[in-house]
Motif scaffolding. Structure first.
Motif, PDB file in Angstrom:
ATOM      1  N   GLY A 238     -14.544  98.515  65.311  1.00 57.33           N
ATOM      2  CA  GLY A 238     -14.652  99.870  64.812  1.00 57.33           C
ATOM      3  C   GLY A 238     -15.225  99.929  63.403  1.00 57.33           C
ATOM      4  O   GLY A 238     -15.634  98.911  62.840  1.00 57.33           O
ATOM      5  N   PRO A 239     -15.266 101.123  62.834  1.00 61.84           N
ATOM      6  CA  PRO A 239     -15.887 101.313  61.518  1.00 61.84           C
ATOM      7  C   PRO A 239     -14.985 100.823  60.391  1.00 61.84           C
ATOM      8  O   PRO A 239     -13.814 100.474  60.607  1.00 61.84           O
ATOM      9  CB  PRO A 239     -16.057 102.830  61.444  1.00 61.84           C
ATOM     10  CG  PRO A 239     -14.884 103.350  62.227  1.00 61.84           C
ATOM     11  CD  PRO A 239     -14.728 102.384  63.384  1.00 61.84           C
ATOM     12  N   ALA A 240     -15.536 100.807  59.190  1.00 63.49           N
ATOM     13  CA  ALA A 240     -14.739 100.525  58.001  1.00 63.49           C
ATOM     14  C   ALA A 240     -13.729 101.651  57.773  1.00 63.49           C
ATOM     15  O   ALA A 240     -13.920 102.780  58.215  1.00 63.49           O
ATOM     16  CB  ALA A 240     -15.649 100.371  56.788  1.00 63.49           C
ATOM     17  N   VAL A 241     -12.664 101.333  57.059  1.00 63.95           N
ATOM     18  CA  VAL A 241     -11.654 102.342  56.718  1.00 63.95           C
ATOM     19  C   VAL A 241     -12.222 103.312  55.684  1.00 63.95           C
ATOM     20  O   VAL A 241     -12.801 102.897  54.666  1.00 63.95           O
ATOM     21  CB  VAL A 241     -10.385 101.677  56.168  1.00 63.95           C
ATOM     22  CG1 VAL A 241      -9.409 102.720  55.613  1.00 63.95           C
ATOM     23  CG2 VAL A 241      -9.707 100.856  57.258  1.00 63.95           C
ATOM     24  N   TRP A 242     -12.055 104.612  55.954  1.00 64.47           N
ATOM     25  CA  TRP A 242     -12.456 105.645  54.987  1.00 64.47           C
ATOM     26  C   TRP A 242     -11.311 105.868  54.028  1.00 64.47           C
ATOM     27  O   TRP A 242     -10.199 106.230  54.430  1.00 64.47           O
ATOM     28  CB  TRP A 242     -12.812 106.932  55.718  1.00 64.47           C
ATOM     29  CG  TRP A 242     -13.312 108.026  54.817  1.00 64.47           C
ATOM     30  CD1 TRP A 242     -14.511 108.089  54.182  1.00 64.47           C
ATOM     31  CD2 TRP A 242     -12.608 109.235  54.483  1.00 64.47           C
ATOM     32  NE1 TRP A 242     -14.607 109.251  53.454  1.00 64.47           N
ATOM     33  CE2 TRP A 242     -13.462 109.982  53.613  1.00 64.47           C
ATOM     34  CE3 TRP A 242     -11.352 109.764  54.814  1.00 64.47           C
ATOM     35  CZ2 TRP A 242     -13.091 111.216  53.090  1.00 64.47           C
ATOM     36  CZ3 TRP A 242     -10.972 110.995  54.287  1.00 64.47           C
ATOM     37  CH2 TRP A 242     -11.838 111.708  53.437  1.00 64.47           C
TER      38      TRP A 242
END
Length: 244
Positions: A238-242
């Motif tokens: 998944g994506p990086a943590v916002w």
């Protein structure tokens, strides 16, 4: 003979249910919220959580139900939302969680209106928390899910204090990888009304779709942890943590 067969089937079903699970309740800003009761009819249930029907995992990272589990439907008149000031803590509580190998991930999605009428698979999701391999090797180290188990099968996150107000989903996901090359996905979603906060919204690579964010060939998904006895790194999918 018939009775024996029925009892065997029931015992198997109970054993399967006991082996897995999901989020059963939440504490949000000091208030307790009950989750959807799986294996029960949605008729008459009231919850901030979307419907999920079984303790069994999703096995396909491209499943149409990956956003909010099977089947992720709105409860209609029984669908509730929790009002939450930005910057508040949310604690999710699982059943007595049996798996200790794999990451914990928490996502949110802006419904851009009323979440009760939103379709989770059409929304753009952003990650606000993740914990994968904490220490040791992938074969016998300490994982996020091990930490969850140590914390009485619970997980606490903080809503980014700068997040713009509005209606959002929060999505807790456990990715269990204790079975070689056969990932198990356990997502559940609840509806929130974020108040206060700022005007921040994630964009670009922070935003993903479910399905769409994962594929089976991802190194953190198609993995045999037991063959990697000396490996001390793990790539959380998944994506990086916002961060807000």
């Amino acid at each position: 003979m018939f009775t024996s067969a029925v009892l065997t089937t029931l015992a198997l079903a109970v054993g399967q249910a006991a082996a897995h699970g999901g989020v059963l309740s939440y504490t949000i800003n000091g208030q307790q919220y009950e989750g959807f009761k799986a294996y029960n009819s949605p008729s008459g249930q009231k919850s901030i959580q979307r419907e999920w029907d079984t303790y069994n995992p999703l096995l396909d990272p491209t499943s149409s139900f990956l956003a909010c589990n099977d089947n992720g439907a709105s409860l209609g008149a029984g669908q509730l939302s929790a009002e939450v000031p930005a910057g508040s803590e949310i604690t999710a509580f699982w059943n007595d969680w049996p798996h200790e190998i794999g990451p914990v991930m928490v996502y949110m999605a802006n419904c851009n209106g009323a979440c009760t009428s939103a379709t989770p698979s059409s929304l753009s999701w952003f990650k606000i928390n993740e914990v994968g391999l904490i220490s040791g090797t992938v074969a016998d180290g300490k994982w996020g899910q091990g930490e969850l188990v140590d914390n009485n099968s619970s997980w606490t996150v903080t809503i980014p204090s700068s997040l713009a107000p509005g209606e959002y989903f929060i999505r807790h996901e456990l990715l269990s990888i204790h079975t070689s090359n056969q990932p198990q996905f356990y997502p559940e979603c609840a509806q929130l009304k974020i108040t206060g906060g700022g005007s921040a919204q994630p964009s670009g690579s922070y935003l993903v779709k479910f399905p769409g964010a994962y594929k089976m060939s991802d190194p953190g998904i198609d993995i045999d942890v037991y063959s990697q006895t000396g490996v001390t790194t793990y790539t959380i999918p998944g994506p990086a943590v916002w961060q807000g």
